[in-house]
Design a protein around this motif. Structure first.
Motif, PDB file in Angstrom:
ATOM      1  N   VAL A  33       0.853  -1.180   0.000  1.00 26.93           N
ATOM      2  CA  VAL A  33       0.000   0.000   0.000  1.00 26.93           C
ATOM      3  C   VAL A  33       0.897   1.241   0.000  1.00 26.93           C
ATOM      4  N   ILE A  34       0.471   2.262  -0.715  1.00 25.82           N
ATOM      5  CA  ILE A  34       1.161   3.551  -0.671  1.00 25.82           C
ATOM      6  C   ILE A  34       0.207   4.540  -0.016  1.00 25.82           C
ATOM      7  N   ARG A  35       0.608   5.070   1.147  1.00 25.90           N
ATOM      8  CA  ARG A  35      -0.215   6.050   1.852  1.00 25.90           C
ATOM      9  C   ARG A  35       0.354   7.446   1.566  1.00 25.90           C
ATOM     10  N   ILE A  36      -0.477   8.292   0.989  1.00 23.33           N
ATOM     11  CA  ILE A  36      -0.092   9.676   0.717  1.00 23.33           C
ATOM     12  C   ILE A  36      -0.980  10.569   1.564  1.00 23.33           C
ATOM     13  N   ARG A  37      -0.362  11.327   2.444  1.00 21.68           N
ATOM     14  CA  ARG A  37      -1.096  12.271   3.284  1.00 21.68           C
ATOM     15  C   ARG A  37      -0.772  13.668   2.787  1.00 21.68           C
ATOM     16  N   THR A  38      -1.781  14.354   2.338  1.00 21.64           N
ATOM     17  CA  THR A  38      -1.573  15.714   1.852  1.00 21.64           C
ATOM     18  C   THR A  38      -1.522  16.682   3.023  1.00 21.64           C
ATOM     19  N   THR A  39      -1.030  17.860   2.765  1.00 24.50           N
ATOM     20  CA  THR A  39      -0.872  18.848   3.829  1.00 24.50           C
ATOM     21  C   THR A  39      -2.217  19.242   4.415  1.00 24.50           C
ATOM     22  N   GLY A  40      -2.189  19.559   5.692  1.00 31.53           N
ATOM     23  CA  GLY A  40      -3.383  20.061   6.350  1.00 31.53           C
ATOM     24  C   GLY A  40      -3.438  21.569   6.206  1.00 31.53           C
ATOM     25  N   GLY A  41      -4.612  22.124   6.382  1.00 31.02           N
ATOM     26  CA  GLY A  41      -4.777  23.558   6.215  1.00 31.02           C
ATOM     27  C   GLY A  41      -4.421  24.364   7.442  1.00 31.02           C
ATOM     28  N   GLY A  42      -4.290  23.701   8.584  1.00 34.36           N
ATOM     29  CA  GLY A  42      -4.023  24.458   9.801  1.00 34.36           C
ATOM     30  C   GLY A  42      -5.238  25.282  10.169  1.00 34.36           C
ATOM     31  N   GLY A  43      -5.025  26.294  10.939  1.00 37.24           N
ATOM     32  CA  GLY A  43      -6.144  27.116  11.372  1.00 37.24           C
ATOM     33  C   GLY A  43      -5.659  28.420  11.962  1.00 37.24           C
ATOM     34  N   TRP A  44      -6.577  29.216  12.433  1.00 39.19           N
ATOM     35  CA  TRP A  44      -6.260  30.522  12.999  1.00 39.19           C
ATOM     36  C   TRP A  44      -6.617  30.506  14.477  1.00 39.19           C
ATOM     37  N   GLY A  45      -5.708  30.982  15.279  1.00 39.79           N
ATOM     38  CA  GLY A  45      -5.978  31.086  16.704  1.00 39.79           C
ATOM     39  C   GLY A  45      -5.483  29.891  17.489  1.00 39.79           C
ATOM     40  N   ASP A  46      -5.643  29.981  18.779  1.00 32.60           N
ATOM     41  CA  ASP A  46      -5.191  28.945  19.694  1.00 32.60           C
ATOM     42  C   ASP A  46      -6.131  27.750  19.607  1.00 32.60           C
ATOM     43  N   PRO A  47      -5.625  26.568  19.248  1.00 32.03           N
ATOM     44  CA  PRO A  47      -6.507  25.401  19.146  1.00 32.03           C
ATOM     45  C   PRO A  47      -7.160  25.028  20.478  1.00 32.03           C
ATOM     46  N   LEU A  48      -6.566  25.429  21.600  1.00 38.00           N
ATOM     47  CA  LEU A  48      -7.165  25.129  22.897  1.00 38.00           C
ATOM     48  C   LEU A  48      -8.354  26.029  23.199  1.00 38.00           C
ATOM     49  N   ASP A  49      -8.541  27.067  22.385  1.00 41.37           N
ATOM     50  CA  ASP A  49      -9.704  27.948  22.528  1.00 41.37           C
ATOM     51  C   ASP A  49     -10.835  27.576  21.579  1.00 41.37           C
TER      52      ASP A  49
END
Length: 130
Positions: A33-49
């Motif tokens: 199997v070939i697993r290709i994970r594309t980049t994530g978009g991330g986000g804005w601000g503190d993820p804990l909020d």
């Protein structure tokens, strides 16, 4: 930050290996199997909020795993994937612990784990700090 691009051949198998995204001549055996994970978009601000109900929605929509909810957003999820519920007390405690682990030297912009490799070792750019 979003997760970086990655390619894994034979994930979980005896020949598991990570290859460079631009590899041209990497041999692949029949059945691997070939697993290709594309980049994530991330986000804005503190993820804990991030509001807990929005994290639960993302779990329900399969955009965030239960493990990702815990590690990235500090949300402790129970229930099922179709009907996730947050353990409010455990979430509050985990978020407090994750905040306490911060050094105060974190950059305003987190460019992710691939930035140091691409920048020649820098963990952030000068413009990433307030």
């Amino acid at each position: 930050a979003g997760r970086p691009f990655s390619v894994t051949i034979d994930p979980g198998g005896p020949g598991e290996r990570t290859v460079d995204a631009l590899a041209d001549a990497e041999p692949v055996r029949a059945g691997e199997v070939i697993r290709i994970r594309t980049t994530g978009g991330g986000g804005w601000g503190d993820p804990l909020d991030r509001p807990v109900d929005e994290v639960l929605r993302d779990v329900r929509w399969r955009k965030v795993s239960v493990d990702g909810a815990r590690s990235d957003y500090g949300v402790v999820v129970g229930g099922t994937l179709d009907d996730p519920v947050a353990d409010e007390a455990a979430t509050a405690a985990l978020r407090a612990d994750l905040r306490a682990e911060r050094t105060g030297d974190e950059p305003f912009f987190d460019r992710g784990p691939g930035y140091a490799r691409l920048s020649g070792g820098a963990t952030s750019a000068a413009v990433d700090r307030l």
